[in-house]
Each structure stands twice: as C-alpha cells, then as structure tokens.
Design an enzyme around this catalytic site. Structure first.
Site, PDB file in Angstrom:
ATOM      1  N   THR A 135      44.125  24.840 -69.947  1.00  0.00           N
ATOM      2  CA  THR A 135      45.247  23.899 -69.859  1.00  0.00           C
ATOM      3  C   THR A 135      46.437  24.506 -69.118  1.00  0.00           C
ATOM      4  O   THR A 135      46.961  23.909 -68.171  1.00  0.00           O
ATOM      5  CB  THR A 135      45.677  23.496 -71.290  1.00  0.00           C
ATOM      6  N   LYS A 149      51.603  35.316 -76.823  1.00  0.00           N
ATOM      7  CA  LYS A 149      52.557  35.867 -77.807  1.00  0.00           C
ATOM      8  C   LYS A 149      51.912  36.883 -78.736  1.00  0.00           C
ATOM      9  O   LYS A 149      52.551  37.843 -79.159  1.00  0.00           O
ATOM     10  CB  LYS A 149      53.207  34.748 -78.636  1.00  0.00           C
ATOM     11  N   GLY A 180      57.258  27.560 -75.436  1.00  0.00           N
ATOM     12  CA  GLY A 180      56.642  26.806 -74.331  1.00  0.00           C
ATOM     13  C   GLY A 180      57.561  26.740 -73.122  1.00  0.00           C
ATOM     14  O   GLY A 180      57.875  27.753 -72.505  1.00  0.00           O
ATOM     15  N   ILE A 214      60.732  25.959 -73.041  1.00  0.00           N
ATOM     16  CA  ILE A 214      62.161  26.212 -73.284  1.00  0.00           C
ATOM     17  C   ILE A 214      62.516  27.581 -72.722  1.00  0.00           C
ATOM     18  O   ILE A 214      61.895  28.579 -73.099  1.00  0.00           O
ATOM     19  CB  ILE A 214      62.491  26.203 -74.796  1.00  0.00           C
ATOM     20  N   GLU A 244      44.940  22.602 -84.349  1.00  0.00           N
ATOM     21  CA  GLU A 244      43.644  23.193 -84.006  1.00  0.00           C
ATOM     22  C   GLU A 244      42.641  22.934 -85.130  1.00  0.00           C
ATOM     23  O   GLU A 244      43.035  22.751 -86.286  1.00  0.00           O
ATOM     24  CB  GLU A 244      43.792  24.718 -83.882  1.00  0.00           C
ATOM     25  N   LYS A 257      56.118  35.019 -82.561  1.00  0.00           N
ATOM     26  CA  LYS A 257      57.197  34.590 -81.650  1.00  0.00           C
ATOM     27  C   LYS A 257      58.555  35.158 -82.077  1.00  0.00           C
ATOM     28  O   LYS A 257      59.344  35.587 -81.231  1.00  0.00           O
ATOM     29  CB  LYS A 257      57.239  33.068 -81.587  1.00  0.00           C
ATOM     30  N   GLY A 280      52.314  22.599 -74.535  1.00  0.00           N
ATOM     31  CA  GLY A 280      51.852  21.574 -73.593  1.00  0.00           C
ATOM     32  C   GLY A 280      51.683  22.166 -72.210  1.00  0.00           C
ATOM     33  O   GLY A 280      52.312  23.157 -71.845  1.00  0.00           O
TER      34      GLY A 280
HETATM   35  N1  HSE Z   1      50.272  26.623 -81.472  1.00  0.00           N
HETATM   36  C1  HSE Z   1      51.619  26.634 -80.967  1.00  0.00           C
HETATM   37  C2  HSE Z   1      52.466  25.605 -81.690  1.00  0.00           C
HETATM   38  C3  HSE Z   1      51.721  26.326 -79.505  1.00  0.00           C
HETATM   39  O1  HSE Z   1      51.949  24.802 -82.466  1.00  0.00           O
HETATM   40  O2  HSE Z   1      53.664  25.611 -81.480  1.00  0.00           O
HETATM   41  C4  HSE Z   1      51.483  27.502 -78.628  1.00  0.00           C
HETATM   42  O3  HSE Z   1      52.428  28.505 -78.839  1.00  0.00           O
END
Ligand code: HSE
Length: 438
Positions: free
Chosen positions: A12, A102, A131, A133, A187, A202, A309
């Site tokens: 993606t 990350k 993402g 930002i 997921e 993160k 995304g």
């Molecule tokens: N799995 C992450 C989230 C997205 O749900 O924010 C990728 O960092």
C-alpha cells in the site's frame, strides 16, 4: 542527473510512494530528480499499479541494498526482520535510508543510528509516526528550540476508531473490534494496535526527539483498550470526559526520585485515559491522529491529520526522500550531515517507574449498600495520601451499589496501595475499572 532510489516493498505505502513520484506535476520540483531504480517484492506474478518495468521489479532484496547505483533505500516492508538487517546492510554500503517502520526505529534505533552516524548517512522516518502528519521534522526543526515539557498523542488510528465507535454506539469492545475488522480498519490480528504496542513504539520515537535522548522501548509502561467497556464510557461521559488511548511523554521526575535520580528523567507511558471534553485531544475522533506538544516558550501546538493510509503515509515517505535529495544536491564531498536532520544523541534517558508518576485516577467500585461504605473508601484513600476530587454513587448493579471515584493528582504507587487496602474491606465486592485521567 537523477537520484536512484530502491524501494523495499511495494504494498500500500510503496505503491502510494510510486504514485507521487511518477506524477510530479504541481508538486516539489525535486520529485523530477528521483528515479525508482529497483523495487523489491515478494513475488513477480502479482499485478501492481502503478505498473513498473520488469527490469525494476526484483525479488532479490539484498541486490537492492548492495546496488552501487542506488543512493537511497526506502524500507516499506514493516516488521522487524528482514527490515532491520536490510537497513543495516544498506547503511554499511553508504546508502541513506527512508523508512515508515516504527517498530524497527523504536526497538533497534541504537544500532541503526550509531551505524548511520558513523557512515554519515541519514535515516529519516517521518512516516513512522502519525502517517501523513508532519511531526518528526517539526519536532527536530521548527519546534527544536523550545524546551519541550510534554508530548501527548492519539497516535493509533485503529484504537481511536474503536473507542469513537464505542462512544457513539454505546457498544462494547469486542463488538466494535469485529465490526472494525470487517471494514478493514483493524487487522485480523489486532494485538499491536489494541494492546498499545504500536502507540508505544511511536511515543518512544517522539520522546527520543522531543527530549533528546534514546528511550528503552521495554521501559515504556503500556496498557491497551481491551478492558474498556460501554459502562465506563457512559460514566465518563456523565462526568464530562471521553476515553482515549493516549501516548504520553513528560519531562520531570517524581518527588521520590528527586533525591538521587539524574535530572534527566522522563515519564513515557501508553494507556486509556479519561480526557476532559474541553481538551483539544477530546475531539480527535475516528481514525485520525493528533499530537499535542507543549514547550517553553511556545506553549501548546497540536498537529492533527490522517494517521495512516496509502496517500498520507506515502506523502511523509516522499517528503523524506526529497529532503535527502536536497541535501545530496547541495552537500560537498565531505558529506558532513546536517545536524538538524541527523540523530544528534547517543545516551539513554532514564524513565520514571510507573509507581512513581503523579496522575489522576478514575475508579469504579461495586460495594454492599451499607451505611459508611463511602466513608470506608475515603478513609483508605486518606491512609495512603490519596486525595479525592469526587465520589459519586451512580446506581445499582446486581444489588450492589456502584460508586465512581475521581482522584486529584496522586502518586500511582500510593493509589495502588490504597486499592489493596480497599479490596480487603468487607463492604467492597470488586473494583471493575481503574483508569487514569489526564
Ligand atoms: N496500525 C496503525 C494505526 C497505523 O492503527 O494507527 C500504522 O501506523
């Protein structure tokens, strides 16, 4: 002359990255200098868009990191291995790295940045947090002259979506998780998101930059959202709060640590939190992310946007590539790294143990409906120096009185000791929920 890049992974984010690079019209002019020289994929049979020539696609990922013509390796595989090894190999070959990974940065940052600084190559990772930002570069550069006091983020979109849906529908966790999985927002194995590990990776990255020191990922206290239920969301709402999964990094020590700890320590934690409805983070809903940074002399800044995304994450990846190309175009042969873009620190920060942090708590008790029960609770809290902000008897559940307590800022260790004492009281049936309050 074009700058050759190699992509590890063409899923993606990889295809989103190619879409931006192959359509430079109206975007940064440096995009026209990029040539996607090689793209590493698992299988050559799968149809892909944008389609790349057969000479570009390869299943040999090592050939990409060893290719002398490739100057920037863009790691978009995710997961720890082989991503970590390929990044280290590419660094050893003198290649700059852009990654969205990350987990690798949070858990293997020490060896990666040590190697990168020695090899004088950049490792940029804007896409790893939030993402699309912009947060890594702003923290390093635009906000870097401030003494950062706190970084508080909603930095996991999956859990923010689940908590938002639970709040709006009055539904319980399992029901909303199943719905989110059907819609593709969560997921099939939701562990990394719902147990807080993704947010912990993160915040480890953000804290390292904001507070200028490495963070041991395993020292971060981490609680997820599995235990959140419709009852607490509803009571929190009555009390003027929403529940959010917050990742918090905060300068400063506990009063206990003050005597002998180094003055460099930090609290870094991830947990579901009651957030007052008038707080800026309270209205960050759905899959959106936001990071609130507070520093001196700036005050508060909130960065808000799409935390995941294809296009959003690719935007961050390509901006890192363009930053490196800007550097390559202007650097002289000594290749000395720009101190504003490289990793500037090599020591670990000391993290304050969770028992020593000061925070507010929300706790829900099921008690016998007998005279004096609220007094008993108050006495036990008082015995351990826990000051209460409010005590509310909400109603009855299974013939038991339901009492919700919100504390003032208290030391977590003291609060836990008070709970132990309370559990032993004859009038207390159970303590179904304990949550922190921002
Ligand atoms: N799995 C992450 C989230 C997205 O749900 O924010 C990728 O960092």
């Amino acid at each position: 002359m074009a700058f050759k890049i190699g992509l590890l992974g063409y899923g993606t984010v990889g295809t989103g990255t190619a879409e931006i690079i192959l359509d430079p019209e109206g975007r940064n002019s440096l995009l026209q200098e990029i040539e996607i020289a090689k793209v590493g994929v698992r299988s050559l049979d799968q149809p892909r868009s944008p389609q790349l020539s057969t000479e570009v696609l390869t299943t040999d990922l090592e050939a990409i990191v060893n290719d002398p013509e490739i100057e920037i390796v863009v790691e978009l595989l995710g997961g720890l291995e082989p991503a970590r090894s390929l990044i280290l190999q590419a660094i050893a070959k003198g290649k700059h790295i852009v990654t969205a990974n990350k987990a690798v940065i949070a858990r293997h940052g020490e060896e990666i940045f040590t190697a990168a600084n020695q090899a004088e190559v950049y490792v940029l990772f804007e896409a790893a947090v939030g993402g699309g930002i912009p947060v890594i570069k702003p923290l390093k550069q635009s906000l870097g002259v401030n003494r950062i006091e706190t970084v508080i983020g909603i930095i996991n979109g999956t859990t923010n979506y689940i908590l938002t849906q639970m709040t709006e529908e009055g539904a319980d966790f399992e029901e909303v998780l199943a719905e989110a999985q059907q819609l593709g927002y969560a997921e099939a194995d939701p562990t990394a998101d719902v147990d807080g590990y993704d947010a912990a990776d993160k915040i480890a990255i953000l804290a390292a930059i904001a507070f200028n020191g490495r963070i041991k990922r395993e020292d971060i206290s981490c609680e997820g959202i599995r235990q959140i239920n419709a009852t607490d969301i509803s009571y929190a709402d009555d009390l003027g709060f929403v529940i959010k999964l917050l990742a918090i990094a905060k300068r400063g020590r506990s009063p206990i640590a003050k005597a002998n700890a180094d003055n460099d320590s930090l609290q870094v934690r991830v947990h579901p939190t009651l957030v007052s409805k008038d707080h800026p983070l309270a209205n960050v809903n759905g899959v959106y992310n936001a990071i609130l940074v507070e520093g001196d002399p700036l005050g508060q800044v909130m960065l808000f946007g799409p935390g995941a995304g294809k296009g959003a994450t690719a935007s961050a990846v390509v901006s890192d590539i363009v930053n490196i190309i800007g550097f390559l175009q202007t650097s002289n042969t000594t290749r000395k790294l720009d101190p504003m873009l490289k990793c500037p620190h090599d020591h670990f920060k000391q993290l304050t143990p969770i028992a020593e942090i000061n925070t507010r708590f929300y706790a829900r008790f099921l008690c016998q409906d007998v005279p004096g029960v609220i007094g008993h609770l108050g006495t036990s809290f008082g015995n351990h120096d826990v000051s209460l902000e409010s005590v509310v008897q909400i109603g009855f559940r299974n013939n038991l009185a339901e009492i919700v307590v919100v504390t003032h800022n208290v030391q977590e260790g003291n609060f836990r000791k008070a709970l132990e004492e309370i559990k032993s009281l004859a009038s207390i049936d159970s303590i179904p929920s304990i949550l922190r309050v921002l």
